[in-house]
Design a protein around this motif. Structure first.
Motif, short mmCIF file in Angstrom:
data_model
loop_
_atom_site.label_atom_id
_atom_site.label_comp_id
_atom_site.label_asym_id
_atom_site.label_seq_id
_atom_site.Cartn_x
_atom_site.Cartn_y
_atom_site.Cartn_z
N MET A 1 0.85 -1.18 0.00
CA MET A 1 0.00 0.00 0.00
C MET A 1 0.89 1.24 0.00
O MET A 1 1.91 1.29 0.69
CB MET A 1 -0.91 -0.01 1.23
N PRO A 3 1.63 4.64 1.33
CA PRO A 3 1.22 5.45 2.48
C PRO A 3 0.88 6.89 2.09
O PRO A 3 0.14 7.56 2.80
CB PRO A 3 2.40 5.40 3.43
N ASP A 5 -0.70 7.67 -0.79
CA ASP A 5 -1.98 7.63 -1.50
C ASP A 5 -2.65 6.29 -1.21
O ASP A 5 -2.43 5.30 -1.89
CB ASP A 5 -1.74 7.80 -3.00
N LYS A 6 -3.47 6.27 -0.18
CA LYS A 6 -4.11 5.03 0.27
C LYS A 6 -5.07 4.47 -0.77
O LYS A 6 -5.44 3.31 -0.72
CB LYS A 6 -4.81 5.26 1.60
N ASN A 7 -5.48 5.28 -1.74
CA ASN A 7 -6.41 4.83 -2.77
C ASN A 7 -5.70 4.28 -4.01
O ASN A 7 -6.34 3.77 -4.92
CB ASN A 7 -7.35 5.97 -3.19
#
Length: 140
Positions: A1, A3, A5-7
């Motif tokens: 993931m 950190p 840009d969590k999307n």
């Protein structure tokens, strides 16, 4: 993931995994198997080099171990002072050994080939499945 840009779509990256730890005794056994050195010869040389390398670094010298690389002490986590005459040993918090790889290690890294291995998670899942399978079959 990601950190930042969590999307964002997750990405996968390589991580080097050590299959096992090879200690000094293992290296000395290998030397014994491929040379005329005895286990004691190899251990003695390594211990003597370590002892003398530490003594040389303590007095400010850099130690070069051929193609393996260089070792030297660096000072870190210092507290500065406003005046030079106020600076003393108590301002130095610690030191550490800085290793710079030699040409042989750099060449090794530049000429590596890579293969995908199972991740730690995949290995754990396989072990768990085997354990559950053996329990179901009455083995333990």
């Amino acid at each position: 993931m990601n950190p930042m840009d969590k999307n964002a779509t997750p990405k996968y990256y390589a991580t080097a995994q050590a299959a096992k730890i090879i200690d000094v005794r293992d290296l000395c056994k290998s030397c014994r198997a491929h040379s005329t050195f005895t286990m004691g010869d190899s251990m003695g040389v390594i211990e003597t080099i370590l002892e003398h390398a530490m003594e040389e670094m303590k007095v400010g010298n850099m130690v070069r171990l051929g193609g393996l690389g260089n070792f030297r002490l660096t000072i870190n986590a210092q507290e500065g002072t406003d005046a030079e005459q106020d600076f003393n040993e108590s301002n130095i918090k610690s030191c550490h050994v800085l290793f710079t790889p030699g040409d042989d290690l750099v060449d090794m890294c530049n000429n590596m080939t890579y293969v995908r291995t199972l991740s730690r998670k995949e290995v754990q899942e396989i072990k768990k499945a085997k354990k559950e399978s053996s329990v179901e079959q009455g083995e333990v």
